[in-house]
Design a protein around this motif. Structure first.
Motif, PDB file in Angstrom:
ATOM      1  N   ASP A 128      12.881   6.641  -1.654  1.00  0.00           N
ATOM      2  CA  ASP A 128      12.094   6.205  -2.805  1.00  0.00           C
ATOM      3  C   ASP A 128      12.067   4.681  -2.918  1.00  0.00           C
ATOM      4  OD1 ASP A 128      11.631   8.853  -3.452  1.00  0.00           O
ATOM      5  OD2 ASP A 128      13.292   8.956  -4.883  1.00  0.00           O
ATOM      6  N   ALA A 129      13.225   4.067  -2.675  1.00  0.00           N
ATOM      7  CA  ALA A 129      13.315   2.608  -2.786  1.00  0.00           C
ATOM      8  C   ALA A 129      12.399   1.922  -1.784  1.00  0.00           C
ATOM      9  CB  ALA A 129      14.759   2.155  -2.585  1.00  0.00           C
ATOM     10  N   THR A 184      12.458   3.220   7.531  1.00  0.00           N
ATOM     11  CA  THR A 184      11.782   4.185   6.655  1.00  0.00           C
ATOM     12  C   THR A 184      11.277   5.376   7.460  1.00  0.00           C
ATOM     13  OG1 THR A 184      11.099   2.389   5.183  1.00  0.00           O
ATOM     14  CG2 THR A 184       9.928   4.485   4.976  1.00  0.00           C
ATOM     15  N   TRP A 234       5.294  -1.184  -2.429  1.00  0.00           N
ATOM     16  CA  TRP A 234       4.335  -1.372  -3.520  1.00  0.00           C
ATOM     17  C   TRP A 234       4.624  -2.635  -4.316  1.00  0.00           C
ATOM     18  CZ3 TRP A 234      -0.257   0.724  -4.250  1.00  0.00           C
ATOM     19  CH2 TRP A 234      -0.564   1.889  -3.556  1.00  0.00           C
ATOM     20  N   GLY A 235       5.874  -3.078  -4.306  1.00  0.00           N
ATOM     21  CA  GLY A 235       6.210  -4.341  -4.960  1.00  0.00           C
ATOM     22  C   GLY A 235       5.479  -5.511  -4.328  1.00  0.00           C
ATOM     23  N   GLU A 287       4.004   7.695   4.432  1.00  0.00           N
ATOM     24  CA  GLU A 287       5.097   6.797   4.065  1.00  0.00           C
ATOM     25  C   GLU A 287       5.402   5.825   5.205  1.00  0.00           C
ATOM     26  OE1 GLU A 287       8.523   8.593   2.169  1.00  0.00           O
ATOM     27  OE2 GLU A 287       7.263  10.211   1.417  1.00  0.00           O
ATOM     28  N   LEU A 297       1.949  -5.464  -5.686  1.00  0.00           N
ATOM     29  CA  LEU A 297       1.768  -5.623  -7.136  1.00  0.00           C
ATOM     30  C   LEU A 297       1.062  -6.915  -7.533  1.00  0.00           C
ATOM     31  CD1 LEU A 297       2.290  -4.248  -9.823  1.00  0.00           C
ATOM     32  CD2 LEU A 297       4.526  -5.349  -9.911  1.00  0.00           C
ATOM     33  N   MET A 304       9.494   2.893  -0.771  1.00  0.00           N
ATOM     34  CA  MET A 304       8.140   2.878  -1.302  1.00  0.00           C
ATOM     35  C   MET A 304       8.008   1.891  -2.460  1.00  0.00           C
ATOM     36  SD  MET A 304       6.408   4.866   0.669  1.00  0.00           S
ATOM     37  CE  MET A 304       7.467   4.077   1.912  1.00  0.00           C
ATOM     38  N   TRP A 305       9.050   1.767  -3.287  1.00  0.00           N
ATOM     39  CA  TRP A 305       9.013   0.777  -4.374  1.00  0.00           C
ATOM     40  C   TRP A 305       8.904  -0.634  -3.803  1.00  0.00           C
ATOM     41  CZ3 TRP A 305      13.980   3.162  -6.944  1.00  0.00           C
ATOM     42  CH2 TRP A 305      13.646   4.407  -7.484  1.00  0.00           C
ATOM     43  N   ILE A 306       9.642  -0.886  -2.739  1.00  0.00           N
ATOM     44  CA  ILE A 306       9.607  -2.214  -2.124  1.00  0.00           C
ATOM     45  C   ILE A 306       8.213  -2.512  -1.586  1.00  0.00           C
ATOM     46  CG2 ILE A 306      10.452  -3.573  -0.170  1.00  0.00           C
ATOM     47  CD1 ILE A 306      13.163  -2.137  -0.556  1.00  0.00           C
ATOM     48  N   THR A 359       2.775   3.188   4.912  1.00  0.00           N
ATOM     49  CA  THR A 359       3.059   2.308   3.785  1.00  0.00           C
ATOM     50  C   THR A 359       4.173   1.326   4.120  1.00  0.00           C
ATOM     51  OG1 THR A 359       2.404   4.065   2.253  1.00  0.00           O
ATOM     52  CG2 THR A 359       3.671   2.235   1.339  1.00  0.00           C
TER      53      THR A 359
END
Length: 252
Positions: free
Chosen positions: A55-56, A183, A62-63, A150, A66, A58-60, A153
């Motif tokens: 999960d982290a 990943t 998308w960060g 993923e 942003l 994907m957060w990175i 991404t």
């Protein structure tokens, strides 16, 4: 994003495509490294730390996207104000993300390429037949294995790496490569993808980014300026706001 990177990506595509096309069982052998035959499962998918890392990741990713998203949203709200970040950079980041991790992956291949995931094939206690990467005739109905969203991404971080200052660009590309590989290895360890799913995701993503960078920044016939992007978005935002505020003509 020079020609050396392009030739490396194309070379990897040929080698991996041919090798795993001729010997498709290699995908199964690599997947078996993460599989517990005694318990008939991929143990790491039950590990909380590994799940958080997935999960982290994907957060990175998308960060990094942003700031570009925020720049476009603010521009739509306040078209009279300049972009929060470079218009070319925002366009480059969002176009490459949408193409590689969205349109090509989830709306094209994963929808119409019926390759079952490792957890679904009979070799790993599933009920579907394994098919090689090049065969779209698998029995997966939706959200299939080829190729990895993923993975795409994660490897999309090549895009912000391409915008790093020249003195940091090699380090940025190295970090993006490690991030994409780590990943992708997690996705394999969870039984979510075969090696070819994540490898081809990385190659396709890099090629999309290389082409977009060339079109926006390098090729004289297509390259843009920040002023051109800002002006185009200003016109679009004003037309959109005018359409939203103007009353619709009443029916006669």
């Amino acid at each position: 994003m020079n020609r050396t990177g392009l030739f490396i990506a194309l070379g990897l595509a040929v080698v991996i495509g041919l090798l795993f096309g001729i010997f498709p069982e290699l995908d199964l052998k690599l997947g078996a490294l993460f599989y517990d035959a005694a318990q008939k499962t991929f143990p790491l998918k039950l590990n909380a730390v590994a799940s958080f890392a997935r999960d982290a990741a994907m957060w990175i990713a998308w960060g990094f996207a942003l700031p570009a998203i925020a720049a476009f949203v603010v521009k739509m709200i306040r078209p009279d104000r300049p972009m929060l970040i470079s218009g070319r950079a925002a366009t480059f980041l969002l176009v490459t993300l949408l193409l590689s991790a969205g349109i090509l992956t989830n709306f094209t291949f994963k929808t119409y390429w019926g390759r079952p995931r490792p957890v679904a094939v009979t070799e790993f206690a599933g009920d579907k037949s394994f098919v090689p990467w090049w065969d779209p005739r698998g029995t997966c109905g939706r959200n299939c294995s080829f190729f990895s969203g993923e993975g795409a991404t994660a490897f999309w971080t090549y895009a912000p790496a391409a915008l790093a200052p020249p003195q940091w660009r090699v380090v940025a590309f190295g970090a993006a490569t490690v991030f994409g590989i780590a990943t992708s290895a997690l996705r394999m360890a969870f039984g979510g993808h075969f090696f070819t799913d994540v490898a081809i995701a990385g190659i396709v993503t890099y090629l999309v980014i290389w082409l977009a960078y060339a079109m926006i920044y390098r090729w004289p016939s297509t390259r843009l300026t920040d002023a051109q992007v800002d002006a185009a978005l200003t016109r679009f935002a004003r037309r959109w706001r005018r359409r939203e505020t103007d009353p619709r003509p009443s029916a006669s």
